[in-house]
Design an enzyme around this catalytic site. Structure first.
Site, short mmCIF file in Angstrom:
data_model
loop_
_atom_site.label_atom_id
_atom_site.label_comp_id
_atom_site.label_asym_id
_atom_site.label_seq_id
_atom_site.Cartn_x
_atom_site.Cartn_y
_atom_site.Cartn_z
N LYS A 1 -2.41 6.78 1.19
CA LYS A 1 -2.28 7.19 2.60
C LYS A 1 -1.32 8.38 2.67
CE LYS A 1 -2.05 4.95 7.12
NZ LYS A 1 -3.30 5.45 7.68
N ARG B 1 0.85 -1.21 0.00
CA ARG B 1 0.00 0.00 0.00
C ARG B 1 0.88 1.25 0.00
NH1 ARG B 1 -4.45 0.53 4.57
NH2 ARG B 1 -2.63 1.03 5.85
N GLU C 1 -16.03 6.23 4.40
CA GLU C 1 -15.12 5.92 5.50
C GLU C 1 -15.72 6.33 6.83
OE1 GLU C 1 -11.61 4.94 5.40
OE2 GLU C 1 -10.85 5.74 3.53
C1 LIG Z 1 -8.50 6.87 6.25
C2 LIG Z 1 -8.25 5.50 6.75
N1 LIG Z 1 -9.12 4.52 6.43
C3 LIG Z 1 -8.94 3.25 6.85
C4 LIG Z 1 -7.87 2.89 7.63
C5 LIG Z 1 -7.70 1.48 8.09
O1 LIG Z 1 -6.68 0.85 7.37
P1 LIG Z 1 -5.87 -0.35 8.00
O2 LIG Z 1 -6.86 -1.42 8.32
O3 LIG Z 1 -4.94 -0.78 6.92
O4 LIG Z 1 -5.20 0.17 9.19
C6 LIG Z 1 -6.93 3.87 8.00
C7 LIG Z 1 -5.76 3.52 8.81
O5 LIG Z 1 -4.73 3.17 8.25
C8 LIG Z 1 -7.12 5.19 7.55
O6 LIG Z 1 -6.25 6.16 7.89
#
Ligand SMILES: Cc1ncc(COP(=O)(O)O)c(C=O)c1O
Length: 341
Positions: free
Chosen positions: A185, A83, A221
């Protein structure tokens, strides 16, 4: 040699503490250097760095867990590496080889073993990898040099007194544009989320839910976590959209729902006007783990799913399976666990 770090593992929150070592690698003239551990937790970079002015940066978040036998392990770090590379591509930064990323994480955990919380406290060692554009630059263009770093911080269990539902409200603002950087991210998405988050908290909610930026009709989200809902006929449903950050926890839950709990799984639109199709709902992510959604405040009405105080049975099963795998109590699918010690 072990030292006494004197941490109250049961009362840790999610805040910065300086641990002993962090990893740093620099990219210059087309290549990453070997990288090294350092005790210095301060960075000195050009005042003209693209990371500062143009948000040319990205980051990751993952955790190290102590098992009941005292092993220390990472949960799917290769997924974070991949990612991170997608984020790097989106903002024109050089990719990090997956092995280099995972090795950096292992080095950092090994060098800070005294800070890895013991089994049974629910606490974990949170790892924060990042890439930033550095070096002298003025115009809006990719940086001449880049820095890849990984530091770690012990963090507390998300739920202190056991898992409990929380309420959310719908944000008026967006965290991402329709063809923007929502799936990457990158820090800019988070800068834009601070105000809607603060407004939700001011209104007495845990956080806000973002709708799709194009039509504002579909759930995207839940704060910095992904959304899932459980239907009356026991399906695991989660939204599909190019502006959602693809949560590694969410894709893990989809796999566990299908293969461990024998549920049907669908990634598709979740219309806000049809949320009564869900009997349970939750937010999922590395930090949020699984946070049950008690209710969603929408059009001045609180829509409650299972209960505002009780955790639904499917949410509980998903939580126990996921957390069981992360802490080594439940057998993991092949390749999900990387042993550090
Ligand atoms: C905006 C956002 N959505 C979703 C997630 C959840 O992702 P993950 O399960 O990979 O931590 C995160 C955290 O990383 C995030 O910052």
């Amino acid at each position: 040699m072990s030292k006494n770090v004197n941490i109250d593992w049961n009362n840790l929150g999610f805040g910065y503490t300086k641990t002993d070592f962090r990893y740093v690698s620099m990219w210059k003239d087309g290549a990453w250097d070997e990288g090294k551990l350092t005790e210095d937790n301060m960075i000195s970079i050009s005042e003209s760095s693209t990371a500062i002015h143009y948000g040319q940066q990205c980051f990751e978040g993952l955790k190290a867990y102590t098992t009941s036998t005292g092993d220390v392990q990472l949960f799917r770090p290769d997924e974070n590496a991949m990612r991170m590379n997608r984020s790097c591509r989106r903002v024109l930064m050089p990719e990090i080889p997956v092995e280099k990323f995972v090795d950096a994480c292992i080095q950092v955990v090994k060098a800070n073993l005294d800070y890895v919380p013991p089994y049974g406290t629910g606490a974990t060692l949170y790892l924060r990898p990042y890439v930033i554009g550095v070096g002298h630059n003025l115009g809006v263009k990719p940086a001449p040099e880049f820095m890849f770093g990984v530091f770690c911080v012990p963090v507390g269990a998300y739920f202190k007194g056991g898992m409990a539902p929380v309420n959310f409200t719908i944000a008026d603002m967006d965290r991402a544009a329709p063809y923007g950087t929502g799936a990457a991210k990158v820090g800019g998405n988070y800068a834009g989320s601070m105000m809607p988050h603060q407004e939700a908290v001011n209104k007495g909610f845990a956080d806000c839910i973002y709708l799709d930026p194009m039509t504002h009709t579909k759930i995207e989200e839940v704060g910095a976590a992904n959304f899932f809902g459980i239907t009356k006929d026991n399906k695991f449903i989660t939204p599909k959209s190019p502006s959602i950050l693809p949560s590694i926890t969410k894709y893990s839950l989809m796999y566990l729902a299908e293969n461990y709990l024998k549920m049907a799984v669908e990634e598709r639109d979740c219309e806000i006007d049809k949320i009564d199709e869900f009997t349970e709902a939750g937010a999922c992510g590395t930090a949020a783990v699984i946070t049950p959604i008690g209710g969603i405040d929408y059009k001045d009405k609180l829509h409650v799913f299972f209960s505002e105080t009780e955790v639904g049975p499917v949410t509980k099963k998903l939580y126990d399976t996921l957390v069981g795998i992360q802490f080594g109590d439940v057998e993991a699918p092949e390749g999900w666990i990387v042993k550090v010690k």
